[in-house]
Scaffold this motif. Sequence first.
Motif, PDB file in Angstrom:
ATOM      1  N   PRO A 212       0.727  -1.135   0.064  1.00 37.98           N
ATOM      2  CA  PRO A 212      -0.049  -0.003  -0.016  1.00 37.98           C
ATOM      3  C   PRO A 212       0.856   1.409   0.050  1.00 37.98           C
ATOM      4  CG  PRO A 212       0.196  -1.125   2.046  1.00 37.98           C
ATOM      5  CD  PRO A 212       0.661  -1.838   1.217  1.00 37.98           C
ATOM      6  N   ALA A 213       0.283   2.353  -0.378  1.00 36.02           N
ATOM      7  CA  ALA A 213       0.867   3.675  -0.486  1.00 36.02           C
ATOM      8  C   ALA A 213       0.504   4.507   0.511  1.00 36.02           C
ATOM      9  CB  ALA A 213       0.775   4.471  -2.012  1.00 36.02           C
ATOM     10  N   GLY A 214       1.097   4.947   1.371  1.00 36.87           N
ATOM     11  CA  GLY A 214       0.562   5.715   2.467  1.00 36.87           C
ATOM     12  C   GLY A 214       0.523   7.249   2.261  1.00 36.87           C
ATOM     13  N   THR A 215       1.401   7.743   1.167  1.00 33.85           N
ATOM     14  CA  THR A 215       1.534   9.107   0.892  1.00 33.85           C
ATOM     15  C   THR A 215       0.905   9.366  -0.449  1.00 33.85           C
ATOM     16  OG1 THR A 215       3.578   9.151   0.409  1.00 33.85           O
ATOM     17  CG2 THR A 215       3.166   9.483   2.635  1.00 33.85           C
ATOM     18  N   VAL A 216       0.702  10.563  -0.876  1.00 28.78           N
ATOM     19  CA  VAL A 216       0.472  10.910  -2.297  1.00 28.78           C
ATOM     20  C   VAL A 216       1.697  10.665  -3.151  1.00 28.78           C
ATOM     21  CG1 VAL A 216       0.179  12.676  -3.790  1.00 28.78           C
ATOM     22  CG2 VAL A 216      -1.375  12.396  -1.924  1.00 28.78           C
ATOM     23  N   ALA A 217       3.078  11.028  -2.663  1.00 26.44           N
ATOM     24  CA  ALA A 217       4.187  10.785  -3.273  1.00 26.44           C
ATOM     25  C   ALA A 217       4.623   9.226  -3.632  1.00 26.44           C
ATOM     26  CB  ALA A 217       5.280  11.387  -2.593  1.00 26.44           C
ATOM     27  N   GLU A 218       4.107   8.325  -2.658  1.00 26.00           N
ATOM     28  CA  GLU A 218       4.225   7.051  -2.838  1.00 26.00           C
ATOM     29  C   GLU A 218       3.347   6.654  -3.896  1.00 26.00           C
ATOM     30  OE1 GLU A 218       5.625   5.715   1.671  1.00 26.00           O
ATOM     31  OE2 GLU A 218       3.469   5.149   0.839  1.00 26.00           O
TER      32      GLU A 218
ATOM     33  N   ASP B 121      -8.068   6.125  -0.823  1.00 20.56           N
ATOM     34  CA  ASP B 121      -8.421   6.938   0.403  1.00 20.56           C
ATOM     35  C   ASP B 121      -8.514   8.362  -0.309  1.00 20.56           C
ATOM     36  OD1 ASP B 121      -9.293   7.812   2.487  1.00 20.56           O
ATOM     37  OD2 ASP B 121      -7.652   7.190   3.691  1.00 20.56           O
ATOM     38  N   VAL B 122      -9.225   9.154   0.182  1.00 17.12           N
ATOM     39  CA  VAL B 122      -9.289  10.524  -0.413  1.00 17.12           C
ATOM     40  C   VAL B 122      -8.406  11.510   0.460  1.00 17.12           C
ATOM     41  CG1 VAL B 122     -10.829  12.528  -0.406  1.00 17.12           C
ATOM     42  CG2 VAL B 122     -11.874  10.271  -0.920  1.00 17.12           C
ATOM     43  N   THR B 123      -7.953  11.273   1.604  1.00 17.43           N
ATOM     44  CA  THR B 123      -7.005  12.065   2.361  1.00 17.43           C
ATOM     45  C   THR B 123      -6.093  11.111   2.807  1.00 17.43           C
ATOM     46  OG1 THR B 123      -8.893  13.466   2.926  1.00 17.43           O
ATOM     47  CG2 THR B 123      -6.575  13.704   4.072  1.00 17.43           C
ATOM     48  N   LEU B 124      -4.712  11.300   2.386  1.00 12.02           N
ATOM     49  CA  LEU B 124      -3.503  10.744   3.084  1.00 12.02           C
ATOM     50  C   LEU B 124      -2.961  11.664   4.127  1.00 12.02           C
ATOM     51  CD1 LEU B 124      -2.509   9.035  -0.054  1.00 12.02           C
ATOM     52  CD2 LEU B 124      -4.021   7.976   1.615  1.00 12.02           C
ATOM     53  N   ARG B 125      -2.734  11.378   5.282  1.00 18.50           N
ATOM     54  CA  ARG B 125      -1.859  12.216   6.097  1.00 18.50           C
ATOM     55  C   ARG B 125      -2.365  13.709   6.029  1.00 18.50           C
ATOM     56  NH1 ARG B 125       3.249   8.320   5.619  1.00 18.50           N
ATOM     57  NH2 ARG B 125       2.364   6.608   6.558  1.00 18.50           N
ATOM     58  N   GLY B 126      -3.473  13.993   5.759  1.00 21.55           N
ATOM     59  CA  GLY B 126      -3.939  15.509   5.536  1.00 21.55           C
ATOM     60  C   GLY B 126      -3.909  16.009   4.269  1.00 21.55           C
ATOM     61  N   GLU B 127      -3.267  15.126   3.389  1.00 22.08           N
ATOM     62  CA  GLU B 127      -2.962  15.552   1.761  1.00 22.08           C
ATOM     63  C   GLU B 127      -4.048  14.964   1.013  1.00 22.08           C
ATOM     64  OE1 GLU B 127       0.491  16.099  -1.319  1.00 22.08           O
ATOM     65  OE2 GLU B 127       0.701  14.619   0.526  1.00 22.08           O
ATOM     66  N   ARG B 128      -4.914  15.773   0.324  1.00 18.33           N
ATOM     67  CA  ARG B 128      -5.789  15.427  -0.684  1.00 18.33           C
ATOM     68  C   ARG B 128      -5.014  14.700  -1.686  1.00 18.33           C
ATOM     69  NH1 ARG B 128     -10.754  16.586  -0.463  1.00 18.33           N
ATOM     70  NH2 ARG B 128     -11.113  16.646  -2.714  1.00 18.33           N
ATOM     71  N   VAL B 129      -5.823  13.537  -2.317  1.00 21.22           N
ATOM     72  CA  VAL B 129      -5.227  12.831  -3.314  1.00 21.22           C
ATOM     73  C   VAL B 129      -5.929  13.127  -4.611  1.00 21.22           C
ATOM     74  CG1 VAL B 129      -4.929  10.623  -1.775  1.00 21.22           C
ATOM     75  CG2 VAL B 129      -7.129  10.976  -3.105  1.00 21.22           C
ATOM     76  N   ASP B 130      -6.062  14.479  -4.930  1.00 25.31           N
ATOM     77  CA  ASP B 130      -6.320  14.847  -6.151  1.00 25.31           C
ATOM     78  C   ASP B 130      -5.450  14.234  -7.163  1.00 25.31           C
ATOM     79  OD1 ASP B 130      -8.051  16.086  -3.991  1.00 25.31           O
ATOM     80  OD2 ASP B 130      -8.611  17.583  -5.627  1.00 25.31           O
ATOM     81  N   SER B 131      -4.290  14.657  -7.262  1.00 23.69           N
ATOM     82  CA  SER B 131      -3.321  14.495  -8.103  1.00 23.69           C
ATOM     83  C   SER B 131      -3.235  13.014  -8.615  1.00 23.69           C
ATOM     84  CB  SER B 131      -1.927  14.990  -7.935  1.00 23.69           C
ATOM     85  OG  SER B 131      -1.329  14.415  -6.664  1.00 23.69           O
ATOM     86  N   VAL B 132      -3.469  12.157  -7.465  1.00 22.80           N
ATOM     87  CA  VAL B 132      -3.433  10.763  -7.596  1.00 22.80           C
ATOM     88  C   VAL B 132      -4.475  10.140  -8.489  1.00 22.80           C
ATOM     89  CG1 VAL B 132      -3.399   8.362  -6.621  1.00 22.80           C
ATOM     90  CG2 VAL B 132      -2.253  10.214  -5.568  1.00 22.80           C
ATOM     91  N   ALA B 133      -5.787  10.884  -8.091  1.00 26.27           N
ATOM     92  CA  ALA B 133      -6.974  10.260  -9.071  1.00 26.27           C
ATOM     93  C   ALA B 133      -6.664  10.760 -10.618  1.00 26.27           C
ATOM     94  CB  ALA B 133      -8.260  11.233  -8.266  1.00 26.27           C
ATOM     95  N   ASP B 134      -5.981  12.056 -10.337  1.00 23.87           N
ATOM     96  CA  ASP B 134      -6.160  12.730 -12.032  1.00 23.87           C
ATOM     97  C   ASP B 134      -4.980  11.862 -12.804  1.00 23.87           C
ATOM     98  OD1 ASP B 134      -7.444  14.967 -11.345  1.00 23.87           O
ATOM     99  OD2 ASP B 134      -5.851  16.265 -10.897  1.00 23.87           O
ATOM    100  N   ALA B 135      -3.868  11.307 -12.094  1.00 18.18           N
ATOM    101  CA  ALA B 135      -2.942  10.522 -12.785  1.00 18.18           C
ATOM    102  C   ALA B 135      -3.605   9.026 -13.092  1.00 18.18           C
ATOM    103  CB  ALA B 135      -1.750  10.323 -11.669  1.00 18.18           C
ATOM    104  N   LEU B 136      -4.321   8.572 -12.263  1.00 16.59           N
ATOM    105  CA  LEU B 136      -4.925   7.328 -12.743  1.00 16.59           C
ATOM    106  C   LEU B 136      -5.893   7.644 -13.847  1.00 16.59           C
ATOM    107  CD1 LEU B 136      -5.928   5.936  -9.146  1.00 16.59           C
ATOM    108  CD2 LEU B 136      -4.410   4.983 -10.864  1.00 16.59           C
TER     109      LEU B 136
END
Length: 123
Positions: free
Chosen positions: A38-44, A60-75
């Motif tokens: 599993p990836a626990g951060t946006v960078a991972e 997950d929508v929020t990782l350690r307080g950081e939103r995952v918008d960029s991850v969703a965009d990349a996928l």
Amino acid sequence: MEPVQIKPLRILLVEDEPLVAMAIEDSLEVQNVVVIGPAGTVAEAMDLIAKGGIDAALLDVTLRGERVDSVADALSSRNIPFVFTTGHGAAGLPTAHQDRPVLTKPFREAEMNDAIDQYFRGA
């Protein structure tokens, strides 16, 4: 006649809570799924996406307080299907991805398996 071997589904697991990630990973492994992460951060998550070999993702929508918008965009830009996992409901989803499926936390293993079958396997 031998049974047809179905290629395992490779699912990126993006989850920052270690116990939740472990429980999801255990459930996935018995469902003919190879867990990426599993990836626990946006960078991972972004690093794993860049490496490729992903069929789908649980995000997950929020990782350690950081939103995952960029991850969703990349996928999305790679046409990789994903399901959000969140306790915040659809209102907390990235604006560009409001139409994506959501598993509301806490979810049961059967609900996750149904979502995988419906959204990733087309069953």
